[in-house]
Design an enzyme around this catalytic site. Structure first.
Site, PDB file in Angstrom:
ATOM      1  CG  HIS A   1     -59.052  45.246  23.911  1.00 54.67           C
ATOM      2  ND1 HIS A   1     -58.220  46.173  25.163  1.00 54.67           N
ATOM      3  CD2 HIS A   1     -59.947  45.008  23.998  1.00 54.67           C
ATOM      4  CE1 HIS A   1     -59.179  46.379  25.818  1.00 54.67           C
ATOM      5  NE2 HIS A   1     -60.606  45.497  25.235  1.00 54.67           N
TER       6      HIS A   1
ATOM      7  CD  GLU B   1     -55.288  47.205  23.817  1.00 56.02           C
ATOM      8  OE1 GLU B   1     -56.188  46.968  24.470  1.00 56.02           O
ATOM      9  OE2 GLU B   1     -54.564  45.821  25.135  1.00 56.02           O
TER      10      GLU B   1
ATOM     11  CG  HIS C   1     -55.110  44.408  28.276  1.00 50.96           C
ATOM     12  ND1 HIS C   1     -55.945  44.541  27.407  1.00 50.96           N
ATOM     13  CD2 HIS C   1     -55.291  43.449  29.165  1.00 50.96           C
ATOM     14  CE1 HIS C   1     -57.059  43.676  27.059  1.00 50.96           C
ATOM     15  NE2 HIS C   1     -56.507  42.640  28.010  1.00 50.96           N
TER      16      HIS C   1
ATOM     17  CD  GLU D   1     -54.481  48.098  30.344  1.00 50.66           C
ATOM     18  OE1 GLU D   1     -53.538  48.863  29.333  1.00 50.66           O
ATOM     19  OE2 GLU D   1     -55.575  47.991  29.985  1.00 50.66           O
TER      20      GLU D   1
HETATM   21 ZN    ZN Z   1     -56.499  46.698  25.906  1.00 52.19          ZN
END
Ligand code: ZN
Length: 339
Positions: free
Chosen positions: A66, A69, A159, A223
């Site tokens: 992404h 990020e 992420h 994350e």
């Molecule tokens: Zn992500």
């Protein structure tokens, strides 16, 4: 041209090189270092580092699947800089990835489609930017892992989340296809500041599931906190994870403690909230945090099929999103579990 790319990498680092070459380039000549490493740019944002005498670990550290990020991208950039300047020794073959340079340059999560839904072949039949890049990344991962069949394989796909989370850092453990959940990996996460783990319940199009499914790698979506622009991340927040990634690269033992359920928040998926019709209503605030939990009887969604009412106090929601077409997933209902 080739000399320029390698020179750029050495002088300015992987992030700046990737930023300046978002649309990709041909594989470059390998660089040999005096630490007996071979460092090679395979494409924009894709760098492989191989010691002459590697240990038994093949490690992938990916970021920027992404594009907005930034913290994981800065972590990868930092690790590569340390390797190039010789301050970080390398024993594990390591593949570094910055996933989506085009979206990164636009400070966007993606340009056309969420890339982390497009792996494991789900890019097939699509010809847009993210689909093409997902296919290429699959090929780089395949070449990397296939070079040795007897190595231990690891892939940490890093992420940060758009949404806040009741548990700031968490790992998503891809569906293991019948293999056991690996408690040593959970011990690694605990030692790296991540004690919340969501256990995957089905195959998916994530990058980590691709490595897990195709190569039986210990692979995870990790994350690490909230999305922030470049330069605004407090890298201290990621220091435990950075330190342990450095240890893996250096082939050092990571100090862990034996697995104990009480050290973790482990969640399994109880239900998927699928939007059936235009009457769908998700009865939570737009900014509700991941892992927010509810009381029994709370009407979480309303829809033509009756929606979803919380069956047991403690059920929680992750990845809520009501702004989706009918038939798609508006969130997951999860519940605590133990291993
Ligand atoms: Zn992500």
């Amino acid at each position: 041209m080739q000399r320029t790319m390698n020179k750029f990498l050495i002088e300015k680092g992987l992030l700046e090189l990737t930023r300046a070459n978002e649309s990709g380039f041909e594989q470059q000549e390998p660089i040999k270092t005096k630490e007996n490493l071979t460092i090679q740019l395979l494409d924009t944002g894709v760098l492989v580092v191989e010691p002459d005498t590697p240990n038994d670990s093949d490690l992938i550290i990916s970021s920027g699947v992404h594009g907005n990020e930034t913290a994981p991208i800065e972590m990868v950039d930092e690790l590569v800089k340390k390797i190039i300047n010789g301050s970080l020794k390398v024993r594990a073959r390591t593949l570094f990835i910055i996933g989506n340079a085009v979206a990164m340059n636009q400070s966007e999560r993606f340009v056309i489609e969420n890339m982390n839904r497009l792996f494991n072949g789900k890019h097939q039949g699509k010809d847009h930017h993210e689909a093409e890049r997902a296919k290429k990344l699959e090929n780089y991962v395949t070449d990397f892992f296939n070079k040795r069949s007897d190595a231990r394989r690891f892939h940490y796909d890093l992420h940060t989340a758009i949404r806040g989370s009741k548990y700031k850092k968490f790992a998503i453990y891809p569906f293991p296809d019948g293999r056991d959940w690996d408690k040593h990996q959970l011990e690694f996460f605990l030692a790296s500041g991540v004690n919340t783990v969501l256990l995957g319940h089905q195959p998916s199009g994530t990058f980590s599931y691709f490595s897990s499914h195709q190569f039986s790698a210990h692979a995870f979506t990790v994350e690490l906190g909230k999305v922030k622009p470049f330069g605004e991340n407090n890298m201290q927040e990621f220091s435990a994870m950075m330190q342990n990634l450095e240890r893996l690269i250096q082939g050092e033992t990571i100090p862990t403690q034996p697995f104990n359920n009480s050290d973790f928040n482990l969640f399994q998926v109880k239900d998927e909230l699928v939007k059936q019709s235009d009457n769908f209503k998700l009865n939570i605030a737009d900014d509700v945090e991941n892992f927010t939990d509810f009381e029994e009887g709370f009407v979480l969604t309303e829809d033509i099929d009756g929606g979803y009412t919380v069956q047991k106090t403690g059920e929680a929601i992750v990845f809520p999103n009501a702004k989706i077409p009918n038939g798609q997933r508006a969130g997951l209902v999860v519940e605590k579990t133990q291993l």
